[in-house]
Design an enzyme around this catalytic site. Structure first.
Site, short mmCIF file in Angstrom:
data_model
loop_
_atom_site.label_atom_id
_atom_site.label_comp_id
_atom_site.label_asym_id
_atom_site.label_seq_id
_atom_site.Cartn_x
_atom_site.Cartn_y
_atom_site.Cartn_z
N ARG A 119 0.86 -1.19 0.00
CA ARG A 119 0.00 0.00 0.00
C ARG A 119 0.89 1.23 0.00
O ARG A 119 1.78 1.36 0.85
CB ARG A 119 -0.92 0.04 1.22
CG ARG A 119 -1.52 1.44 1.41
CD ARG A 119 -2.54 1.56 2.48
NE ARG A 119 -3.76 0.89 2.10
CZ ARG A 119 -4.95 1.16 2.64
NH1 ARG A 119 -5.07 2.09 3.57
NH2 ARG A 119 -6.02 0.51 2.26
N HIS A 147 -7.67 0.68 -6.18
CA HIS A 147 -7.85 -0.06 -4.92
C HIS A 147 -8.52 -1.41 -5.25
O HIS A 147 -9.67 -1.66 -4.90
CB HIS A 147 -8.71 0.76 -3.97
CG HIS A 147 -8.61 0.34 -2.53
ND1 HIS A 147 -7.81 -0.71 -2.11
CD2 HIS A 147 -9.22 0.82 -1.41
CE1 HIS A 147 -7.94 -0.84 -0.80
NE2 HIS A 147 -8.78 0.06 -0.35
N GLN A 153 -10.25 -3.87 -2.71
CA GLN A 153 -11.51 -3.29 -2.21
C GLN A 153 -12.68 -3.70 -3.11
O GLN A 153 -13.78 -3.99 -2.64
CB GLN A 153 -11.37 -1.76 -2.18
CG GLN A 153 -12.61 -1.02 -1.70
CD GLN A 153 -12.82 -1.15 -0.21
OE1 GLN A 153 -11.92 -0.92 0.56
NE2 GLN A 153 -14.02 -1.53 0.20
N ASP A 173 -17.12 7.77 -0.73
CA ASP A 173 -15.79 7.64 -0.12
C ASP A 173 -15.44 9.02 0.43
O ASP A 173 -16.14 10.01 0.15
CB ASP A 173 -14.79 7.19 -1.21
CG ASP A 173 -13.38 6.95 -0.67
OD1 ASP A 173 -13.22 6.86 0.57
OD2 ASP A 173 -12.44 6.85 -1.48
N CYS A 202 -16.23 2.43 1.54
CA CYS A 202 -15.04 1.60 1.77
C CYS A 202 -14.47 1.80 3.17
O CYS A 202 -13.77 0.93 3.67
CB CYS A 202 -13.99 1.90 0.71
SG CYS A 202 -13.58 3.65 0.61
N ARG A 220 -13.58 -7.67 3.19
CA ARG A 220 -12.19 -7.44 2.76
C ARG A 220 -11.35 -8.67 3.09
O ARG A 220 -10.48 -9.07 2.33
CB ARG A 220 -11.60 -6.22 3.49
CG ARG A 220 -12.26 -4.87 3.21
CD ARG A 220 -12.15 -4.43 1.77
NE ARG A 220 -10.78 -4.45 1.26
CZ ARG A 220 -9.81 -3.60 1.60
NH1 ARG A 220 -10.06 -2.61 2.42
NH2 ARG A 220 -8.59 -3.70 1.08
#
Ligand code: CP
Ligand code: NVA
Length: 337
Positions: free
Chosen positions: A108, A135, A138, A231, A272, A317
């Site tokens: 990340r 992402h 996700q 988001d 998310c 996730r």
């Protein structure tokens, strides 16, 4: 015979075909059942997994850690202040070293180029845990959550309301287009997705028969939505942009009034996370003091409503990241889709 997944990296959504993404989502649902029934699934016994984090994380770190342990692997967290990467050592050299000791690497960080270079030089599967551009892990959790709720994906419409140019918006646009889900990016014109990305999404949507709409018009953008997704207005690394984003995005706040604009009988809410929906964080308090706002991208009322599935999405996730690691590193038998 090695499966089509074995040894592959997951750096961005287009690394996999529609059928492969659907397989990973279904495999994750299967792994979730195994976990719930307490049935062991140690497909990665004896493997070592490096978890590189240049940006902070709760879900992605927790998901990779617990998923690796459930799979019988050993996860090792390598935070930005723990290793030489970027300060004293290049991505290429770091990749060569980590690849000689670890069997898989999660990364990340900021740059997509860095995660791609890690994959190129490490010789082991690399999984993108979020960059400025994409992402991908996700997405698997998001579409698993939608499938769990509606029992299907085809024919559904997802409206993403908020910053139309961030990693999550990019990923939702492309993933929906690949999977054939109708996607509407609802955002002010200044935050419309990159034109090249829209063109790419259109190509995928042509093949999948999905519809794409990029619009600043909220009523039109959310009318057909089965899913309203938002988001944060300011992503990691852009903290100086709060004022500008609040000015642009306040009309796009997901509140009850916006939820009521959908014409579908049932619309779910997804995020998310982390979310600014109350004043229980340091940043939210600061924003309240500076700009007088108590909630940002989503109101507390919507966040706590019955159709808000963000915590189911967060749990997913783990199951979906587990599916990706097992499929790309576990020598599984996967019939060709
Ligand atoms: N959704 C997500 O990636 O959360 P974290 O930043 O907590 O990992
Ligand atoms: N767009 C957000 C996503 C966090 C999971 C960010 O990059 O900060």
């Amino acid at each position: 015979m090695a499966s089509i997944f074995q040894g592959k990296s997951f750096l961005k959504e287009i690394d996999f075909t529609k059928d492969e993404l659907l397989y990973l989502i279904d495999f994750a649902a299967h792994l979730k059942e195994l976990k719930q029934q307490n049935i062991s699934h140690k497909y990665l016994a004896g493997k070592n997994i490096a978890l590189l984090f240049e940006k902070t994380s709760t879900r992605t770190r927790a998901a990779f850690t617990t998923a690796a342990i459930d799979l019988g692997a050993h996860p090792e967290y390598l935070g930005k202040n723990d290793i030489q990467l970027g300060k004293k050592e290049s991505v290429e050299d770091t990749a060569k070293v980590l690849g000689s000791m670890f069997d898989g690497i999660e990364y990340r960080g900021f740059s997509q180029t860095a995660v791609e270079a890690l994959a190129e030089h490490s010789g082991v599967p690399v999984w993108n845990g979020l960059t400025d551009e994409w992402h991908p892990t996700q997405m698997l959790a998001d579409f698993l959550t939608i499938k769990e709720h509606f029992g299907k994906l085809e024919g559904l419409t997802l409206a993403y309301v908020g910053d139309g140019r961030n990693n999550v918006a990019n990923s939702l646009l492309i993933t929906s287009a690949i999977l054939g889900i109708n996607i509407s990016i609802v955002t002010p014109e200044k935050l419309f997705p990159d034109q090249g990305l829209i063109e790419m999404a259109k190509k995928y949507a042509e093949a999948s028969k999905g519809k794409i709409s990029i619009t600043a018009d909220i009523d039109q953008g959310v009318a057909q939505a089965d899913v309203i997704y938002t988001d944060v207005w300011v992503s990691m690394g852009e903290e100086e942009a709060f004022k500008e984003r609040i000015d642009l995005l306040l009309p796009y706040q997901v509140n009850q009034e916006l939820m009521a604009k959908t014409k579908k009988t049932e619309t779910i809410f997804l995020h998310c996370l982390p979310a600014f929906h109350d004043l229980e964080t340091e940043v939210a308090e600061e924003i309240k003091e500076k700009y007088g706002l108590a909630e940002m991208e989503v109101t507390d009322e919507v966040f706590r409503s019955e159709n808000a599935l963000q915590f189911q999405q967060a749990e997913n996730r783990m199951h979906t990241i587990k599916a990706v690691m097992a499929a790309t590193l576990g020598n599984l038998f996967v019939p060709k889709a």
